[in-house]
Motif scaffolding. Structure first.
Motif, mmCIF file in Angstrom:
data_model
loop_
_atom_site.group_PDB
_atom_site.id
_atom_site.type_symbol
_atom_site.label_atom_id
_atom_site.label_comp_id
_atom_site.label_asym_id
_atom_site.label_seq_id
_atom_site.Cartn_x
_atom_site.Cartn_y
_atom_site.Cartn_z
ATOM 1 N N LEU A 273 0.845 -1.189 0.000
ATOM 2 C CA LEU A 273 0.000 0.000 0.000
ATOM 3 C C LEU A 273 0.879 1.237 0.000
ATOM 4 N N ASP A 274 0.651 2.136 -0.945
ATOM 5 C CA ASP A 274 1.339 3.423 -0.977
ATOM 6 C C ASP A 274 0.361 4.454 -0.413
ATOM 7 N N THR A 275 0.685 4.992 0.777
ATOM 8 C CA THR A 275 -0.240 5.914 1.447
ATOM 9 C C THR A 275 -0.439 7.196 0.650
ATOM 10 N N GLY A 276 0.616 7.670 -0.007
ATOM 11 C CA GLY A 276 0.500 8.898 -0.789
ATOM 12 C C GLY A 276 -0.436 8.729 -1.962
ATOM 13 N N HIS A 277 -0.283 7.634 -2.718
ATOM 14 C CA HIS A 277 -1.173 7.373 -3.849
ATOM 15 C C HIS A 277 -2.611 7.219 -3.349
ATOM 16 N N ALA A 278 -2.784 6.469 -2.284
ATOM 17 C CA ALA A 278 -4.128 6.251 -1.745
ATOM 18 C C ALA A 278 -4.787 7.576 -1.358
ATOM 19 N N HIS A 279 -4.038 8.450 -0.712
ATOM 20 C CA HIS A 279 -4.584 9.742 -0.270
ATOM 21 C C HIS A 279 -4.975 10.620 -1.466
ATOM 22 N N VAL A 280 -4.093 10.709 -2.449
ATOM 23 C CA VAL A 280 -4.401 11.512 -3.646
ATOM 24 C C VAL A 280 -5.652 10.971 -4.334
ATOM 25 N N ASN A 281 -5.842 9.661 -4.312
ATOM 26 C CA ASN A 281 -6.981 9.038 -4.987
ATOM 27 C C ASN A 281 -8.243 8.995 -4.133
ATOM 28 N N GLY A 282 -8.180 9.550 -2.933
ATOM 29 C CA GLY A 282 -9.370 9.648 -2.089
ATOM 30 C C GLY A 282 -9.747 8.376 -1.365
ATOM 31 N N TRP A 283 -8.820 7.432 -1.240
ATOM 32 C CA TRP A 283 -9.120 6.187 -0.543
ATOM 33 C C TRP A 283 -9.122 6.410 0.956
ATOM 34 N N ASN B 128 1.190 13.812 1.897
ATOM 35 C CA ASN B 128 0.976 14.845 0.886
ATOM 36 C C ASN B 128 -0.299 15.600 1.232
ATOM 37 N N ASP B 129 -0.624 16.595 0.424
ATOM 38 C CA ASP B 129 -1.815 17.401 0.700
ATOM 39 C C ASP B 129 -3.048 16.917 -0.046
ATOM 40 N N GLY B 130 -2.953 15.772 -0.706
ATOM 41 C CA GLY B 130 -4.080 15.206 -1.431
ATOM 42 C C GLY B 130 -4.162 15.636 -2.886
ATOM 43 N N SER B 131 -3.327 16.587 -3.298
ATOM 44 C CA SER B 131 -3.393 17.065 -4.685
ATOM 45 C C SER B 131 -2.298 16.471 -5.563
ATOM 46 N N GLY B 132 -1.239 15.966 -4.948
ATOM 47 C CA GLY B 132 -0.133 15.399 -5.710
ATOM 48 C C GLY B 132 0.723 14.518 -4.838
ATOM 49 N N ASP B 133 1.539 13.707 -5.473
ATOM 50 C CA ASP B 133 2.340 12.690 -4.790
ATOM 51 C C ASP B 133 3.707 13.270 -4.420
ATOM 52 N N SER B 134 3.758 14.088 -3.360
ATOM 53 C CA SER B 134 4.955 14.864 -3.031
ATOM 54 C C SER B 134 5.945 14.153 -2.114
ATOM 55 N N HIS B 135 5.590 12.998 -1.572
ATOM 56 C CA HIS B 135 6.510 12.194 -0.755
ATOM 57 C C HIS B 135 7.085 12.987 0.423
ATOM 58 N N GLN B 136 6.219 13.656 1.150
ATOM 59 C CA GLN B 136 6.629 14.427 2.324
ATOM 60 C C GLN B 136 6.704 13.522 3.554
ATOM 61 N N GLN C 267 6.811 -1.058 7.346
ATOM 62 C CA GLN C 267 6.568 0.363 7.099
ATOM 63 C C GLN C 267 7.831 0.952 6.461
ATOM 64 N N ILE C 268 7.743 1.308 5.195
ATOM 65 C CA ILE C 268 8.887 1.819 4.445
ATOM 66 C C ILE C 268 8.704 3.321 4.254
ATOM 67 N N LEU C 269 9.559 4.115 4.873
ATOM 68 C CA LEU C 269 9.467 5.566 4.711
ATOM 69 C C LEU C 269 9.934 5.915 3.304
ATOM 70 N N GLU C 270 9.042 6.478 2.505
ATOM 71 C CA GLU C 270 9.342 6.797 1.105
ATOM 72 C C GLU C 270 9.274 8.320 0.938
ATOM 73 N N TYR C 271 10.314 8.971 1.408
ATOM 74 C CA TYR C 271 10.355 10.430 1.434
ATOM 75 C C TYR C 271 11.182 10.967 0.275
ATOM 76 N N ALA C 272 10.761 12.122 -0.251
ATOM 77 C CA ALA C 272 11.506 12.772 -1.328
ATOM 78 C C ALA C 272 12.862 13.247 -0.817
ATOM 79 N N TYR C 273 12.882 13.823 0.379
ATOM 80 C CA TYR C 273 14.146 14.293 0.941
ATOM 81 C C TYR C 273 13.977 14.545 2.429
ATOM 82 N N ILE C 274 14.957 14.131 3.171
ATOM 83 C CA ILE C 274 15.032 14.442 4.590
ATOM 84 C C ILE C 274 16.497 14.245 5.004
ATOM 85 N N GLU C 275 17.020 15.167 5.776
ATOM 86 C CA GLU C 275 18.417 15.078 6.233
ATOM 87 C C GLU C 275 18.615 13.787 7.033
ATOM 88 N N PRO C 276 19.745 13.106 6.854
ATOM 89 C CA PRO C 276 19.974 11.840 7.580
ATOM 90 C C PRO C 276 19.802 11.960 9.100
#
Length: 179
Positions: free
Chosen positions: A87-97, A118-126, A151-160
């Motif tokens: 399950l990708d939480t970001g995709h699910a959220h954008v798609n209204g699941w 994300n904010d529900g409008s795009g897959d920003s990987h926050q 649980q796999i953290l799939e973030y666009a960017y975060i400092e180590p």
């Protein structure tokens, strides 16, 4: 795929993630039939290598790339009982699941989750907490229905260093899950 499964076997990978599609062209019904045919072939090949296939929920409604909606995604696991879910939480959220409901419906089929916000409008990987996903119900559903899901953290960017602190906060707030 044979090379992928050979390598997965060699490194003793727990699973290999399969996307049903990214974008697609043509009539959705015809594309779905092609995906069903290819999933049958890929899953059969994976089994011959002793490799577990997990199917990720992909596609984004705002981009016109959502091929399998909520119920159709869940139906994939009836059609392919040997496959498990990612399950990708970001995709699910954008798609209204309803993400907790998705976890509840998948239960033991849910092997792993790409966790990001994300904010529900795009897959920003926050990172968790920087978007609009309600995380308490999500983690409660994981504890109740799929406590062994990775649980796999799939973030666009975060400092180590920040990532380590962030992970500690997640574990402290939501419990000792399998991160």
């Amino acid at each position: 795929y044979a090379q992928t499964f050979t390598y997965a076997q060699k490194i003793k990978a727990e699973f290999v993630v399969v996307h049903t599609n990214e974008g697609y062209h043509g009539e959705a019904a015809a594309v779905k039939e092609l995906v069903y045919q290819r999933l049958t072939e890929v899953i059969s090949l994976a089994q011959s290598y002793g490799v577990q296939v997990v199917i990720e929920n992909v596609g984004l409604r705002p981009c016109g790339s959502l091929l399998f909606d909520f119920e159709e995604y869940l139906a994939l696991f009836e059609r392919y009982p040997q496959a498990l879910a990612l399950l990708d939480t970001g995709h699910a959220h954008v798609n209204g699941w309803n993400i907790p409901e998705t976890v509840k419906r998948l239960q033991k089929k849910l092997l792993a989750v790409h966790v990001h916000d994300n904010d529900g409008s795009g897959d920003s990987h926050q990172p968790v907490g920087l978007g609009t996903i309600e995380w308490e119900p999500y983690f409660a559903s994981i504890r109740d229905y799929a406590p062994n899901a990775l649980q796999i953290l799939e973030y666009a960017y975060i400092e180590p260093g920040v990532l380590t602190e962030h992970l500690q906060k997640l574990e402290s707030r939501y419990g000792a899950l399998r991160f």
